[in-house]
Scaffold this active site. Structure first.
Site, PDB file in Angstrom:
ATOM      1  N   GLU A 192      15.097 -21.262  18.859  1.00 30.76           N
ATOM      2  CA  GLU A 192      16.316 -20.450  18.805  1.00 30.76           C
ATOM      3  C   GLU A 192      17.101 -20.775  20.072  1.00 30.76           C
ATOM      4  O   GLU A 192      16.938 -20.134  21.104  1.00 30.76           O
ATOM      5  CB  GLU A 192      15.987 -18.950  18.733  1.00 30.76           C
ATOM      6  N   ASP A 195       6.142 -16.519  14.815  1.00 33.47           N
ATOM      7  CA  ASP A 195       7.275 -16.343  15.702  1.00 33.47           C
ATOM      8  C   ASP A 195       6.722 -16.268  17.120  1.00 33.47           C
ATOM      9  O   ASP A 195       5.846 -15.441  17.402  1.00 33.47           O
ATOM     10  CB  ASP A 195       8.015 -15.042  15.324  1.00 33.47           C
ATOM     11  N   ASP A 212       3.978  -5.705   4.264  1.00 35.50           N
ATOM     12  CA  ASP A 212       2.750  -6.085   4.961  1.00 35.50           C
ATOM     13  C   ASP A 212       2.237  -7.453   4.501  1.00 35.50           C
ATOM     14  O   ASP A 212       2.777  -8.042   3.555  1.00 35.50           O
ATOM     15  CB  ASP A 212       1.671  -5.000   4.763  1.00 35.50           C
ATOM     16  N   HIS A 227      17.503 -12.672  10.216  1.00 36.56           N
ATOM     17  CA  HIS A 227      17.289 -11.229  10.432  1.00 36.56           C
ATOM     18  C   HIS A 227      18.191 -10.646  11.519  1.00 36.56           C
ATOM     19  O   HIS A 227      18.157  -9.442  11.762  1.00 36.56           O
ATOM     20  CB  HIS A 227      15.830 -10.987  10.794  1.00 36.56           C
ATOM     21  N   ASP A 228      18.954 -11.489  12.210  1.00 39.61           N
ATOM     22  CA  ASP A 228      19.866 -11.024  13.260  1.00 39.61           C
ATOM     23  C   ASP A 228      21.319 -11.034  12.818  1.00 39.61           C
ATOM     24  O   ASP A 228      22.207 -10.745  13.615  1.00 39.61           O
ATOM     25  CB  ASP A 228      19.775 -11.955  14.490  1.00 39.61           C
ATOM     26  N   ASN A 283       0.791  -1.238   0.000  1.00 38.06           N
ATOM     27  CA  ASN A 283       0.000   0.000   0.000  1.00 38.06           C
ATOM     28  C   ASN A 283       0.823   1.288   0.000  1.00 38.06           C
ATOM     29  O   ASN A 283       0.302   2.372   0.272  1.00 38.06           O
ATOM     30  CB  ASN A 283      -0.970   0.003   1.190  1.00 38.06           C
ATOM     31  N   ASP A 285      11.446 -17.879  19.799  1.00 34.80           N
ATOM     32  CA  ASP A 285      12.440 -16.825  20.016  1.00 34.80           C
ATOM     33  C   ASP A 285      13.149 -16.915  21.367  1.00 34.80           C
ATOM     34  O   ASP A 285      12.498 -17.081  22.403  1.00 34.80           O
ATOM     35  CB  ASP A 285      11.708 -15.471  19.937  1.00 34.80           C
TER      36      ASP A 285
END
Ligand code: TEU
Ligand code: CA
Length: 554
Positions: free
Chosen positions: A256, A98, A29, A328-329, A23, A199
């Site tokens: 994790e 997650d 999103d 992503h870390d 958007n 996580d």
């Protein structure tokens, strides 16, 4: 070993904020994700792990959850989520949410209620201690810097946060809290998701009673790891969680998990383990320093090989690790594990094959399939990630100049992986029609999905071939269940291993730019995959070109 539905799957991690913006507000999103399901399906992905998209102030980009039952409006609505689950199902794909339950957000209503009435029910959802003059309850350093204790607003108490101060730790010792968590997990499983990525789970058990540990930096604080080493009995929580939730749905869960002891592997991922699988972080930890990122070093090909084999040996046939080269870390794997200056399409493919053919569940992080690389950050102002900002400060405190500090933390910044997905050579890499929330890697004009789609030699098509090989009816059983046997371990800059079951496969990667020879024990039947156009050979000697990788069948 009992066969499970997820054993032969291939997983893909989506970082919603940076995947696809539908958007034009610059933030990825859920409708954006839905629009890319066919892309993922075409690649051969079965399981999608979504980094958090629950309601959140986004202090730690969604890992600070203020409502576990709602989707953050920036990511969409619960209807969008239901649609995503249904659309994934239509394509025989599974969704992992997650599960972030070591802590919540300080904007969660539990925490708000705890502030109002620390002695009441919700006070006991957190770790609260009376505030003392001049001293903190413990000297632990939070993962994101500074002490783990913060004043509980409006009270004479302090609360514990092992991550950011906007991420108060939940008190797992309290059965009422655990009930709330199980209720939420089951609520999501009832919606039809395939399971969870779990996580920071190793932090839920604290060593009690609280005490100080030996300080390990000039700040007088002590790494959380020192406390975690002493914590006993996490298994009670994890076993209870499994029995009350995942087990009843045959869910796939991947933990994790850091710092597990070798003898605990079967408790974690054995036949009736707490989780289905856990990530192998051996390679990501290697080269790290107690002092911080500024002191960490690049790992060598030899170390990479040793780390992978060590983890494989530890897990053996006990269970299935989940193998990653990035998430992503972490910085981008190709920038990290390939020697500087040698990051090319060919070497990226070598790294891909060496990682993908390991025993376990392969996880691909968004953009990895395109060979996305680290970002040249020009200034600390371009960085959003709280962890990088803290490490930058640590580097300055250690005496580095701002330029040195930026260079040092840039190599490891979590934002390397968080820049927008590179869909095309269009403006903002086709990620958004608006202004992206984080800068796009300037190399998007050459590295992007559109240009790789029909290019037979692209990194993306190589991933596609690797996935297809894993699913090939002839080889599947061996690639999924076969043993892993390292070979020629002493040969420098060579990583090679057999996968053996009903077939015998040999994966050989020449992890250097110079040619390298290997002596095969016998002649092979065929080449299943090769990142070069030829394979030079005389008798049973193979001459692998620089960064050549081959998968052979015997
Ligand atoms: O990461 C947990 C973790 O152990 C971190 O210390 C990680 O090593 C660190 O981010 C590196 O800078 C998980 C999530 O994956 C991460 O994104 C979250 O920030 C963290 O938990 C808190 O929820
Ligand atoms: Ca958006």
């Amino acid at each position: 070993m009992t066969k499970k539905w997820w054993h032969d799957k291939v997983a893909y991690q989506i970082y919603p904020k940076s995947f696809c913006d539908s958007n034009g507000d610059g933030i990825g999103d859920i409708p954006g994700i839905i629009s890319k399901l066919d892309y993922l399906h075409d690649l051969g992905i079965d399981i999608i792990w979504l980094s958090p998209c629950y309601c959140s102030p986004l202090a730690d980009e969604g890992y600070d959850i203020s409502d576990y039952y709602r989707i953050d409006p920036r990511f969409g609505t619960m209807d969008d989520m239901d649609r995503l689950i249904a659309e994934a199902k239509k394509r025989d794909m599974y969704l992992l949410m997650d599960l972030v339950v070591n802590h919540c957000s300080d904007e969660h209503e539990w925490f708000q209620k705890a502030c109002k009435d620390p002695e009441g029910k919700y006070g006991n959802f957190f770790y609260l201690e009376d505030k003392k003059e001049d001293t903190l309850p413990t000297n632990w350093r939070s993962y994101f810097g500074g002490p783990v204790w913060e004043d509980l607003p409006g009270t004479k108490k302090q609360y514990l946060h092992v991550f950011h101060k906007k991420q108060p730790d939940l008190n797992w010792e309290n059965p009422q809290l655990r009930e709330e968590i199980y209720k939420n997990i089951n609520w999501w499983l009832e919606k039809g998701i395939g399971g969870f990525r779990i996580d920071a789970i190793i932090n839920i058990k604290k060593a009690l009673p609280f005490r100080n540990y030996e300080p390990d930096r000039a700040d007088g604080l002590s790494s959380i790891n020192n406390m975690l080493k002493e914590a006993q009995g996490i298994g009670q929580f994890l076993g209870e969680m499994r029995d009350r939730t995942f087990k009843n749905y045959d869910a796939f869960t991947v933990g994790e998990v850091f710092n597990e002891k070798p003898e605990e592997i079967s408790d974690f991922i054995g036949e009736n383990g707490y989780f289905s699988s856990m990530f192998d972080f051996n390679e990501t930890i290697c080269g790290g320093s107690e002092k911080g990122w500024y002191d960490a070093r690049q790992i060598t090909p030899e170390e990479y090989k040793t780390c992978c084999f060590e983890a494989q040996k530890k897990a053996g046939q006990i269970g299935f690790l989940s193998n990653i080269i990035e998430n992503h870390d972490e910085p981008r794997g190709v920038s990290r594990y390939l020697p500087q200056g040698d990051c090319t399409v060919k070497s990226k493919k070598m790294l891909a094959a060496l990682n993908f053919m390991l025993r376990g569940i392969p996880f691909i992080y968004q953009g990895q399939e395109l060979g996305m690389e680290n970002v040249p950050f020009a200034s600390i102002d371009e960085i959003d990630d709280i962890s990088t900002l803290d490490e930058y400060q640590t580097a300055l405190n250690a005496g580095l100049s701002p330029e040195e500090a930026l260079n040092a933390v840039s190599r490891f910044s979590r934002d390397n992986a968080r820049t927008p997905m590179q869909w095309s050579a269009d403006k903002h890499a086709g990620f958004t029609t608006g202004t992206p929330w984080l800068k796009v890697n300037p190399n998007y004009t050459t590295i992007n999905a559109a240009s790789q789609q029909n290019d037979k030699g692209s990194v993306k098509n190589f991933y596609k071939q690797l996935i297809a090989l894993r699913k090939h009816p002839e080889y599947k059983n061996t690639i999924v269940y076969g043993t892993l046997e390292p070979v020629w371990e002493d040969q420098k800059n060579l990583m090679a291993y057999y996968r053996k079951e009903d077939k015998t496969l040999l994966v050989i990667g020449n992890y250097q730019k110079e040619e390298q020879a290997v002596h095969l024990p016998q002649t092979y039947k065929r080449i299943l995959l090769n990142n070069d156009s030829t394979l030079r050979q005389t008798d049973n000697i193979l001459y692998l070109s620089g960064y050549q990788v081959v998968i052979l069948e015997f």
